[in-house]
Design an enzyme around this catalytic site. Structure first.
Site, short mmCIF file in Angstrom:
data_model
loop_
_atom_site.label_atom_id
_atom_site.label_comp_id
_atom_site.label_asym_id
_atom_site.label_seq_id
_atom_site.Cartn_x
_atom_site.Cartn_y
_atom_site.Cartn_z
N TYR A 1 4.41 -5.28 2.78
CA TYR A 1 3.25 -4.49 2.35
C TYR A 1 2.58 -4.78 1.11
O TYR A 1 1.51 -4.71 0.61
CB TYR A 1 3.56 -3.16 2.81
N ASN B 1 -10.39 -1.69 6.09
CA ASN B 1 -9.57 -0.61 5.80
C ASN B 1 -8.28 -0.72 6.55
O ASN B 1 -7.34 -0.24 6.33
CB ASN B 1 -10.27 0.73 6.03
N LYS C 1 -1.00 -6.27 -0.22
CA LYS C 1 -1.66 -5.17 -0.98
C LYS C 1 -2.20 -5.91 -2.29
O LYS C 1 -3.22 -5.47 -2.88
CB LYS C 1 -1.32 -3.88 -0.97
N ASN D 1 -9.31 -6.92 17.16
CA ASN D 1 -7.93 -6.99 16.36
C ASN D 1 -8.45 -7.93 14.92
O ASN D 1 -8.59 -8.78 15.18
CB ASN D 1 -6.92 -7.68 17.02
N VAL D 2 -8.15 -7.17 13.92
CA VAL D 2 -8.81 -7.87 12.79
C VAL D 2 -7.96 -9.26 12.29
O VAL D 2 -8.76 -10.03 11.81
CB VAL D 2 -8.73 -7.03 11.56
N GLY E 1 -10.58 -0.44 11.11
CA GLY E 1 -9.46 0.57 11.29
C GLY E 1 -9.65 2.26 11.05
O GLY E 1 -9.14 2.92 10.32
N ALA E 2 -10.89 2.17 11.71
CA ALA E 2 -11.57 3.74 11.39
C ALA E 2 -11.55 4.45 12.53
O ALA E 2 -12.24 5.84 12.66
CB ALA E 2 -12.89 3.57 10.81
N ALA F 1 3.21 -7.38 -0.97
CA ALA F 1 2.71 -8.76 -1.10
C ALA F 1 1.31 -8.62 -0.49
O ALA F 1 0.06 -9.25 -1.16
CB ALA F 1 3.56 -9.81 -0.36
P1 NAD Z 1 -3.72 4.83 9.60
O1 NAD Z 1 -2.45 4.09 10.27
O2 NAD Z 1 -4.03 6.26 9.72
O3 NAD Z 1 -5.16 3.94 10.23
C1 NAD Z 1 -5.04 2.61 10.05
C2 NAD Z 1 -5.98 2.04 11.33
O4 NAD Z 1 -6.17 0.86 11.39
C3 NAD Z 1 -5.53 2.80 12.63
O5 NAD Z 1 -6.81 3.42 13.24
C4 NAD Z 1 -5.20 1.61 13.45
O6 NAD Z 1 -5.35 1.71 14.87
C5 NAD Z 1 -6.18 0.27 12.55
N1 NAD Z 1 -5.49 -0.94 12.89
C6 NAD Z 1 -4.21 -1.50 12.70
N2 NAD Z 1 -3.84 -2.51 13.04
C7 NAD Z 1 -5.29 -3.01 13.30
C8 NAD Z 1 -5.74 -4.34 13.42
N3 NAD Z 1 -4.94 -5.31 13.68
N4 NAD Z 1 -7.01 -4.55 13.73
C9 NAD Z 1 -8.00 -3.38 13.77
N5 NAD Z 1 -7.42 -2.13 13.51
C10 NAD Z 1 -6.15 -1.98 13.20
O7 NAD Z 1 -3.81 4.30 8.00
P2 NAD Z 1 -4.57 5.03 6.81
O8 NAD Z 1 -3.22 5.81 6.13
O9 NAD Z 1 -5.57 5.84 7.03
O10 NAD Z 1 -4.63 3.91 5.88
C11 NAD Z 1 -5.81 3.12 5.84
C12 NAD Z 1 -5.88 1.98 4.65
O11 NAD Z 1 -5.36 2.42 3.48
C13 NAD Z 1 -4.66 0.98 5.23
O12 NAD Z 1 -5.13 -0.35 4.56
C14 NAD Z 1 -3.65 1.43 4.07
O13 NAD Z 1 -2.57 0.17 3.92
C15 NAD Z 1 -4.27 1.98 2.87
N6 NAD Z 1 -3.50 3.02 2.07
C16 NAD Z 1 -3.03 4.05 2.71
C17 NAD Z 1 -2.49 4.98 2.07
C18 NAD Z 1 -1.93 6.42 2.36
O14 NAD Z 1 -1.27 7.08 1.79
N7 NAD Z 1 -2.08 6.80 3.65
C19 NAD Z 1 -1.95 4.64 0.51
C20 NAD Z 1 -2.51 3.45 0.09
C21 NAD Z 1 -3.15 2.52 0.88
#
Ligand code: NAD
Length: 245
Positions: free
Chosen positions: A153, A88, A157, A61-62, A12-13, A155
């Site tokens: 979500y 991630n 996390k 797709n993870v 997810g990067a 559940a």
């Molecule tokens: P984001 O939405 O900016 O990025 C998520 C990425 O995951 C995207 O590039 C997307 O294409 C990819 N993705 C989605 N489903 C996928 C799949 N099935 N297979 C492969 N890739 C997939 O999210 P973010 O804000 O950068 O968050 C990243 C991580 O951190 C997530 O796990 C999120 O739950 C966690 N998180 C974020 C926050 C926040 O405040 N942004 C807070 C707590 C936790």
């Protein structure tokens, strides 16, 4: 150079404003060879190429075990090893429980929880043979505290924290560490969608009185993947401005 020549897979990067890409960028600066795995092949390739020639962008797709397996085999084919896995990739599908559909519940669990399981399963096999490795899982302050409108979500996390502790116990004797990070309220596309009211409310509950930046999280993900964190395993590190204490 904290991560010189380490091979790091980050899921997810590809989203350049997200936590995964911020981590990928810092890892590359610290000398790692970075593999970005995300849904879209072109976006993954472009994100990896923006970091330099030695990095790799792949599509998977993870939540699909076969796709994860195929991507991991490609990584092995190119680099021959995997030193770091950062789970991630994550999504939200928020709703109050009375309105939450089965599909909204299942989809979030499939990506956030089963996705991390799929990646850990395949990468563990490789790390066990190497007798070394670091796995870092992205949890959330919501998984620690709970959050109205996010039973799916939260559940997923909270599940990440349990999986992290279990795998840390399974792999510890082989020198592999498994930790989680619980980010708070960080400025990314995921939080862009929140209304100004919700943002204001959340800010009120953060002792440091600001949203986190992606760099705040990336620094912790880099530390946990480095030799400096060699004696830390099974932990969930909160990076949340004090929100979840
Ligand atoms: P984001 O939405 O900016 O990025 C998520 C990425 O995951 C995207 O590039 C997307 O294409 C990819 N993705 C989605 N489903 C996928 C799949 N099935 N297979 C492969 N890739 C997939 O999210 P973010 O804000 O950068 O968050 C990243 C991580 O951190 C997530 O796990 C999120 O739950 C966690 N998180 C974020 C926050 C926040 O405040 N942004 C807070 C707590 C936790």
């Amino acid at each position: 150079m904290l991560l010189k020549n380490k091979v790091a897979v980050i899921t997810g990067a590809a989203s350049v404003r997200g936590l995964g890409f911020a981590t990928a960028k810092l890892y590359a600066e610290q000398g790692a060879k970075v593999v970005i795995i995300d849904l879209n092949a072109e976006a993954s390739r472009a994100a990896a190429a923006s970091l330099g020639d030695e990095h790799l962008g792949l599509a998977a797709n993870v939540s699909n075990e076969l796709q994860v397996n195929a991507a991991i085999e490609q990584v092995l084919g190119k680099y021959g090893r995997i030193d770091i896995l950062v789970n991630n990739a994550g999504i939200t599908k928020d709703n109050l429980i009375m309105k939450m559909s089965e599909e909204e519940f299942d989809k979030v669990i499939e990506v956030n929880l089963k996705g991390a399981f799929n990646c850990m399963k395949h990468v563990s096999r490789i790390m066990l043979k190497q007798r070394s490795g670091h796995i870092i899982n992205m949890s959330s302050v919501s998984g620690v505290m709970g959050n109205a409108g996010q039973v799916n979500y939260c559940a997923s996390k909270a599940g990440i924290i349990g999986m992290t502790k279990s795998l840390a116990r399974e792999l510890g004797s082989r020198g592999i560490t498994v930790n989680a990070i619980a980010p708070g309220f960080i400025e990314t596309e995921m939080t862009d969608v929140l209304s100004e009211d919700v943002k204001e409310n959340l800010l009120g509950s953060i002792p440091l009185k600001r949203m986190g930046q992606t760099k705040d999280i990336a620094e912790t993900v880099a530390f946990l993947a480095s030799d400096k964190a060699a004696y830390i395993t099974g932990q969930t590190i909160s990076v949340d401005g004090g929100m979840g204490m």
